[in-house]
Design a protein around this motif. Structure first.
Motif, mmCIF file in Angstrom:
data_model
loop_
_atom_site.group_PDB
_atom_site.id
_atom_site.type_symbol
_atom_site.label_atom_id
_atom_site.label_comp_id
_atom_site.label_asym_id
_atom_site.label_seq_id
_atom_site.Cartn_x
_atom_site.Cartn_y
_atom_site.Cartn_z
ATOM 1 N N ASN A 1 0.836 -1.201 0.000
ATOM 2 C CA ASN A 1 0.000 0.000 0.000
ATOM 3 C C ASN A 1 0.873 1.254 0.000
ATOM 4 N N LEU A 2 0.356 2.315 -0.595
ATOM 5 C CA LEU A 2 1.058 3.599 -0.604
ATOM 6 C C LEU A 2 0.044 4.730 -0.722
ATOM 7 N N VAL A 3 0.452 5.892 -0.239
ATOM 8 C CA VAL A 3 -0.374 7.102 -0.359
ATOM 9 C C VAL A 3 0.392 8.086 -1.240
ATOM 10 N N VAL A 4 -0.310 8.653 -2.225
ATOM 11 C CA VAL A 4 0.327 9.601 -3.135
ATOM 12 C C VAL A 4 -0.463 10.904 -3.192
ATOM 13 N N GLU A 5 0.261 12.012 -3.355
ATOM 14 C CA GLU A 5 -0.381 13.288 -3.668
ATOM 15 C C GLU A 5 -0.598 13.300 -5.173
ATOM 16 N N ASP A 6 -1.856 13.448 -5.589
ATOM 17 C CA ASP A 6 -2.219 13.271 -6.987
ATOM 18 C C ASP A 6 -1.458 14.194 -7.937
ATOM 19 N N GLU A 7 -1.189 15.412 -7.508
ATOM 20 C CA GLU A 7 -0.531 16.370 -8.399
ATOM 21 C C GLU A 7 0.971 16.120 -8.514
ATOM 22 N N LYS A 8 1.524 15.364 -7.575
ATOM 23 C CA LYS A 8 2.979 15.187 -7.547
ATOM 24 C C LYS A 8 3.445 13.826 -8.050
ATOM 25 N N VAL A 9 2.626 12.802 -7.881
ATOM 26 C CA VAL A 9 3.083 11.438 -8.181
ATOM 27 C C VAL A 9 2.178 10.802 -9.233
ATOM 28 N N SER A 10 2.814 10.306 -10.290
ATOM 29 C CA SER A 10 2.113 9.535 -11.320
ATOM 30 C C SER A 10 2.338 8.054 -11.041
ATOM 31 N N THR A 11 1.266 7.285 -10.933
ATOM 32 C CA THR A 11 1.423 5.848 -10.676
ATOM 33 C C THR A 11 2.110 5.166 -11.862
ATOM 34 N N ASP A 12 1.882 5.675 -13.064
ATOM 35 C CA ASP A 12 2.558 5.090 -14.235
ATOM 36 C C ASP A 12 4.073 5.252 -14.115
ATOM 37 N N ASP A 13 4.506 6.440 -13.718
ATOM 38 C CA ASP A 13 5.943 6.675 -13.555
ATOM 39 C C ASP A 13 6.518 5.805 -12.444
ATOM 40 N N LEU A 14 5.735 5.671 -11.354
ATOM 41 C CA LEU A 14 6.195 4.858 -10.228
ATOM 42 C C LEU A 14 6.352 3.396 -10.650
ATOM 43 N N GLN A 15 5.364 2.865 -11.376
ATOM 44 C CA GLN A 15 5.449 1.478 -11.837
ATOM 45 C C GLN A 15 6.646 1.280 -12.770
ATOM 46 N N ALA A 16 6.865 2.243 -13.636
ATOM 47 C CA ALA A 16 8.002 2.138 -14.560
ATOM 48 C C ALA A 16 9.317 2.091 -13.792
#
Length: 227
Positions: free
Chosen positions: A192-207
């Motif tokens: 699990n993780l919490v992200v700030e929508d404007e700062k973190v892209s889940t696509d970038d994180l997965q990559a």
């Protein structure tokens, strides 16, 4: 002689002339006299033909939510207010020539302008104070459940998770995790993780996670919801 009506040209001209030197129907602040007179209008006066009445009407409309709290006698009819006798000419054409050039956006006197400006500034300061009291709007966040799949049952899952958690981004916070059986002795990491929508892209994180080719076969977003 008070106001007669706010439908006929004569009645509107009467009100327009009366308000050419006043900010309010009575006194120097809004009251029930303004409320009953305002309610007697079926619509806002024509600003070109009756600029002073239109200016007053627009100003009083800004108090509409406060009508019941304004001072004065609410039982009086609007006809109880207005000009007396020779306050106004019967026809607006009888006015001196120098008065023909109307100010469509304000009052005719510096004193009246000052009152309107002071009231506007007061309301602006009240609005700013209320906005400041609410504080800044919190950043929009999402909680995400991410699945990280290893290559096989021989993959070092402890190292894989350590590599995942080593990733740092502004606006990213890692949470709890667990290993979930897939089959044939293979387990995947669910984190699990919490992200700030404007700062973190889940696509970038997965990559970025999938760059760990020694451990990670693929990643998937299992769940996501707004906080």
């Amino acid at each position: 002689m008070g106001f007669t009506d706010f439908v006929s040209d004569a009645g509107l001209a009467l009100a327009n002339n009366y308000l050419s030197t006043r900010s309010y129907i009575v006194g120097s602040s809004p009251s029930q006299a303004d409320v009953v007179t305002f309610k007697a209008f079926s619509a806002a006066p024509d600003a070109e033909k009756y600029p002073h009445a239109a200016r007053w009407y627009k100003h009083i409309a800004s108090y509409e939510s406060e009508f019941t709290t304004l001072p004065g006698d609410a039982s009086k009819a609007f006809t109880a207010y207005g000009p007396e006798g020779a306050d106004l000419p019967a026809n607006p054409k009888d006015k001196p020539e120098e008065d023909e050039e109307e100010d469509l956006f304000g009052s005719d006197s510096e004193e009246e302008d000052a009152e309107v400006v002071e009231e506007r500034n007061r309301r602006l300061e009240e609005y700013k104070a209320k906005k400041a009291a609410k504080g800044p709007k919190p950043a929009a966040k999402s909680i995400v459940t991410l699945e990280v799949k290893p290559w096989d049952d021989e993959t070092d899952l402890v190292q894989m998770e350590a590599n995942v958690r080593a990733i740092e981004m502004d606006g990213l916070t890692w949470g709890a995790s667990k290993l979930v059986a897939v089959g044939f002795g293979i387990k995947k990491l669910q984190i699990n993780l919490v992200v700030e929508d404007e700062k973190v892209s889940t696509d970038d994180l997965q990559a970025q996670i999938e760059e760990d080719e020694d451990h990670v076969q693929s990643t998937d977003v299992a769940a996501m919801q707004k906080l």
